[in-house]
Motif scaffolding. Structure first.
Motif, PDB file in Angstrom:
ATOM      1  N   ALA A 135      38.306  37.182  51.080  1.00 38.02           N
ATOM      2  CA  ALA A 135      39.109  38.262  50.493  1.00 38.02           C
ATOM      3  C   ALA A 135      40.504  37.748  50.137  1.00 38.02           C
ATOM      4  O   ALA A 135      41.027  38.028  49.051  1.00 38.02           O
ATOM      5  N   TRP A 136      41.112  36.984  51.038  1.00 37.97           N
ATOM      6  CA  TRP A 136      42.438  36.438  50.770  1.00 37.97           C
ATOM      7  C   TRP A 136      42.398  35.395  49.662  1.00 37.97           C
ATOM      8  O   TRP A 136      43.392  35.172  48.968  1.00 37.97           O
ATOM      9  N   HIS A 137      41.246  34.773  49.488  1.00 35.79           N
ATOM     10  CA  HIS A 137      41.092  33.873  48.342  1.00 35.79           C
ATOM     11  C   HIS A 137      41.207  34.680  47.048  1.00 35.79           C
ATOM     12  O   HIS A 137      41.827  34.239  46.075  1.00 35.79           O
ATOM     13  N   HIS A 138      40.637  35.869  47.033  1.00 31.64           N
ATOM     14  CA  HIS A 138      40.778  36.750  45.871  1.00 31.64           C
ATOM     15  C   HIS A 138      42.237  37.156  45.674  1.00 31.64           C
ATOM     16  O   HIS A 138      42.741  37.186  44.550  1.00 31.64           O
ATOM     17  N   ARG A 139      42.927  37.463  46.774  1.00 32.85           N
ATOM     18  CA  ARG A 139      44.328  37.869  46.676  1.00 32.85           C
ATOM     19  C   ARG A 139      45.173  36.711  46.141  1.00 32.85           C
ATOM     20  O   ARG A 139      46.079  36.917  45.324  1.00 32.85           O
ATOM     21  N   SER A 140      44.891  35.484  46.570  1.00 34.78           N
ATOM     22  CA  SER A 140      45.658  34.340  46.069  1.00 34.78           C
ATOM     23  C   SER A 140      45.403  34.138  44.576  1.00 34.78           C
ATOM     24  O   SER A 140      46.297  33.731  43.830  1.00 34.78           O
TER      25      SER A 140
ATOM     26  N   TYR B 173      46.368  27.328  54.091  1.00 36.43           N
ATOM     27  CA  TYR B 173      46.952  27.077  55.416  1.00 36.43           C
ATOM     28  C   TYR B 173      46.679  28.248  56.360  1.00 36.43           C
ATOM     29  O   TYR B 173      46.281  28.052  57.520  1.00 36.43           O
ATOM     30  N   ASP B 174      46.878  29.474  55.882  1.00 39.53           N
ATOM     31  CA  ASP B 174      46.666  30.664  56.717  1.00 39.53           C
ATOM     32  C   ASP B 174      45.206  30.771  57.154  1.00 39.53           C
ATOM     33  O   ASP B 174      44.911  31.083  58.317  1.00 39.53           O
ATOM     34  N   ILE B 175      44.295  30.531  56.221  1.00 39.48           N
ATOM     35  CA  ILE B 175      42.864  30.591  56.530  1.00 39.48           C
ATOM     36  C   ILE B 175      42.499  29.521  57.551  1.00 39.48           C
ATOM     37  O   ILE B 175      41.756  29.764  58.509  1.00 39.48           O
TER      38      ILE B 175
END
Length: 288
Positions: free
Chosen positions: A148-153, A192-194
């Motif tokens: 999901a955060w990959h989508h946000r990035s 980095y966060d992931i």
């Protein structure tokens, strides 16, 4: 296939379809409109497809039943998938930065098609983030949340592309190339966060303070428990293991002590869906 895996596979399949179509549109827009930022953004979207495939494989393997070689199950393989996802994401970011640097002296003014593609990407990818994050929280999947955060990035990178393209069209052509390099920073930060979140799940990191306190309060609600002498928690992939040492009245029989332990055990595992196992040791209560 259980509900956890069914939800993850459904969300991931939709993610792949959307990303393939979106990558093609952005790459075509980048070529036609001569936008380095949009081509870089297309590569980022295409990397989402590979990362989602990694997530699907990781979740599928993590749901295998325990066996003789893996008596605690395979949940940590989902965290391994998140680590691989972080590495792929960082590589994509580095590649975009290098490409932008090499094209610093060959800037051109992008066409309007690139602006339209950037706006479309922002809307679609933000929707994909909200959609994927919703189901990641529902099934408590770290790998799916990482996706999901990959989508946000990707949404953030599209905003950077939009600013760069708009700046180039306003008379600052280098803005398009600079935007592609700024995009890489967002991508590496997300990686980095992931990575750090996945590592914390692989090294028996304790659960958050709020969850620990909620477990303690649930145990204290049992009137037969005189004291919680010790409580340890650890993350095992996306699941939680709980070890408790509980003090009860010393005159109770073994059978009565066992019944109390069973009652606490069942309460914890039924209340906290992501608790995979709870180990309870009963000992006699001593006044201090």
């Amino acid at each position: 296939m259980d509900k956890y895996e069914q939800v993850a596979m459904k969300v991931s399949t939709i993610s792949i379809i959307v990303n393939v179509v979106l990558s093609a549109v952005k790459f075509l827009a980048g070529l036609i409109a001569h936008s380095q930022a949009m081509i870089s953004d297309a590569v980022h979207s295409l990397s989402d497809v590979l990362s989602t495939l990694v997530v699907m494989v990781g979740i599928h393997i993590s749901q295998r039943q325990s066996d003789d070689d893996h008596p605690y199950g395979h949940e940590r393989l989902e965290s391994v998938a998140s680590v691989l996802l972080a590495v792929l994401l960082a590589m994509a970011g580095a590649g975009i930065a290098i490409s932008g640097y090499r094209n610093m002296n060959t800037v051109t003014v992008p066409g309007t098609f690139a602006l339209v593609a950037a706006i479309l990407s922002i809307v679609v990818k933000e929707w994909m983030f909200q959609y994927t994050a919703k189901y990641a929280k529902e099934i408590n999947s770290g790998a799916l949340m990482a996706d999901a955060w990959h989508h946000r990035s990707d949404s953030l990178s599209s905003i950077g592309a939009l600013i760069g393209i708009a700046g180039a069209k306003m008379g600052y052509p280098i803005m398009d190339t600079l935007a592609s390099m700024v995009i890489s920073v967002f991508i590496v930060k997300a990686a980095y966060d992931i990575f750090m979140q996945a590592i914390s799940q692989l090294v028996d990191h304790a659960v958050d303070d709020e969850t620990q306190e909620n477990i303690r309060n649930l145990v204290r609600a049992n009137e037969n428990v005189k004291n919680i002498d010790s409580m340890r928690t650890r993350m095992f992939g996306s699941k939680i293991y709980v070890d408790l040492e509980l003090a009860v009245e010393g005159t109770l029989t073994v059978k009565e002590g066992h019944a109390i332990a069973e009652s606490v055990h069942d309460a914890i595992e039924s209340t906290f869906a992501n608790v995979k196992h709870c180990m309870i040791h009963i000992q006699p209560y001593e006044e201090k």
